[in-house]
Design an enzyme around this catalytic site. Sequence first.
Site, PDB file in Angstrom:
ATOM      1  N   GLY A 138       0.774  -1.231   0.000  1.00  0.00           N
ATOM      2  CA  GLY A 138       0.000   0.000   0.000  1.00  0.00           C
ATOM      3  C   GLY A 138       0.806   1.282   0.000  1.00  0.00           C
ATOM      4  O   GLY A 138       0.242   2.365   0.158  1.00  0.00           O
TER       5      GLY A 138
ATOM      6  N   ASP B  46      -5.535 -12.079  -8.938  1.00  0.00           N
ATOM      7  CA  ASP B  46      -4.449 -12.210  -9.912  1.00  0.00           C
ATOM      8  C   ASP B  46      -4.790 -11.405 -11.163  1.00  0.00           C
ATOM      9  O   ASP B  46      -5.732 -11.730 -11.895  1.00  0.00           O
ATOM     10  CB  ASP B  46      -4.262 -13.690 -10.252  1.00  0.00           C
ATOM     11  CG  ASP B  46      -3.078 -13.946 -11.158  1.00  0.00           C
ATOM     12  OD1 ASP B  46      -2.556 -12.987 -11.769  1.00  0.00           O
ATOM     13  OD2 ASP B  46      -2.673 -15.118 -11.273  1.00  0.00           O
TER      14      ASP B  46
ATOM     15  N   ASP C  68      -4.150  -5.926  -6.166  1.00  0.00           N
ATOM     16  CA  ASP C  68      -2.961  -6.756  -5.992  1.00  0.00           C
ATOM     17  C   ASP C  68      -3.411  -8.198  -5.763  1.00  0.00           C
ATOM     18  O   ASP C  68      -4.526  -8.446  -5.295  1.00  0.00           O
ATOM     19  CB  ASP C  68      -2.114  -6.280  -4.804  1.00  0.00           C
ATOM     20  CG  ASP C  68      -0.676  -6.767  -4.896  1.00  0.00           C
ATOM     21  OD1 ASP C  68       0.217  -5.940  -5.153  1.00  0.00           O
ATOM     22  OD2 ASP C  68      -0.426  -7.979  -4.715  1.00  0.00           O
TER      23      ASP C  68
ATOM     24  N   TRP D  97       2.390   2.944  -2.450  1.00  0.00           N
ATOM     25  CA  TRP D  97       2.021   3.882  -3.512  1.00  0.00           C
ATOM     26  C   TRP D  97       0.601   4.402  -3.318  1.00  0.00           C
ATOM     27  O   TRP D  97       0.311   5.561  -3.612  1.00  0.00           O
ATOM     28  CB  TRP D  97       2.165   3.203  -4.878  1.00  0.00           C
ATOM     29  CG  TRP D  97       3.568   3.207  -5.393  1.00  0.00           C
ATOM     30  CD1 TRP D  97       4.719   3.244  -4.657  1.00  0.00           C
ATOM     31  CD2 TRP D  97       3.980   3.187  -6.756  1.00  0.00           C
ATOM     32  NE1 TRP D  97       5.811   3.231  -5.481  1.00  0.00           N
ATOM     33  CE2 TRP D  97       5.386   3.193  -6.772  1.00  0.00           C
ATOM     34  CE3 TRP D  97       3.291   3.127  -7.961  1.00  0.00           C
ATOM     35  CZ2 TRP D  97       6.116   3.176  -7.962  1.00  0.00           C
ATOM     36  CZ3 TRP D  97       4.021   3.103  -9.151  1.00  0.00           C
ATOM     37  CH2 TRP D  97       5.415   3.135  -9.149  1.00  0.00           C
TER      38      TRP D  97
ATOM     39  N   LYS E 140       6.635   0.122 -13.543  1.00  0.00           N
ATOM     40  CA  LYS E 140       7.944  -0.494 -13.330  1.00  0.00           C
ATOM     41  C   LYS E 140       8.224  -1.457 -14.471  1.00  0.00           C
ATOM     42  O   LYS E 140       7.367  -2.252 -14.851  1.00  0.00           O
ATOM     43  CB  LYS E 140       7.971  -1.245 -11.997  1.00  0.00           C
ATOM     44  CG  LYS E 140       9.249  -2.053 -11.790  1.00  0.00           C
ATOM     45  CD  LYS E 140       9.533  -2.304 -10.338  1.00  0.00           C
ATOM     46  CE  LYS E 140       8.537  -3.225  -9.681  1.00  0.00           C
ATOM     47  NZ  LYS E 140       8.844  -3.390  -8.242  1.00  0.00           N
TER      48      LYS E 140
ATOM     49  N   ASP F  75       3.408  -0.845  -9.971  1.00  0.00           N
ATOM     50  CA  ASP F  75       4.675  -1.291  -9.396  1.00  0.00           C
ATOM     51  C   ASP F  75       4.717  -2.817  -9.373  1.00  0.00           C
ATOM     52  O   ASP F  75       5.407  -3.426  -8.563  1.00  0.00           O
ATOM     53  CB  ASP F  75       4.831  -0.721  -7.979  1.00  0.00           C
ATOM     54  CG  ASP F  75       6.275  -0.694  -7.519  1.00  0.00           C
ATOM     55  OD1 ASP F  75       7.171  -0.546  -8.371  1.00  0.00           O
ATOM     56  OD2 ASP F  75       6.524  -0.821  -6.304  1.00  0.00           O
TER      57      ASP F  75
END
EC number: 2.1.1.166
Length: 207
Positions: free
Chosen positions: A60, A96, A80, A62, A161, A121
């Site tokens: 958490g 997922d 997530d 970000w 990322k 990320d």
Amino acid sequence: MARSKTSQRWLKEHFDDPYVKMAQRDGYRSRASYKLLEIQEKDRILRPGMTVVDLGAAPGGWSQVTSRVIGDRGRLIASDILEMDSIPDVTFIQGDFTEDAVFARILEAIGDHPVDLVISDMAPNMSGVRAADQPRAMYLCELALDLAGRVLRPGGDFLIKIFQGEGFDQYHKQAREMFDKVQMRKPLSSRDRSREQYLLARGFRGE
């Protein structure tokens, strides 16, 4: 069970890490918060009242940074595969991201509201074998870009990322076709030994 030298090295690096200590001091859940804070300081991608999607959000860090900037008038949808402790006014979807059903739940949560910014990320569980890890990492990047292409408003931004390696050049080219400007960022808080970088794409061109 005795710890391996690798895990001992990681633990020492973790607890000696100034960003870990800063996160504890500042109330952030993760040192990763400072990566986004650095990018925000340079590029001002977050503004009050924005609608933002945060992929790979747990634990958490970000989402905390984003929520503090966008404020009460903003809207944040986070997702997530791992659990994430709740953050006020953040809609969290656990699952997922590679599964169609989870992808659909994220789209449903977004609804008809145009999104100003998608941040990611995400990274797969790394095996240490680059030939296996790189394709899995790029697959997540491709899914995130697909989501961004579906939900961003014209002029919206995308931060992700990404790891240099096979598939990177093609991905960079695809992002340039979808956005007005694409830049690479390597925050100081990103560990030196990490191959991670952040691709910042600005000015979504829309359909």
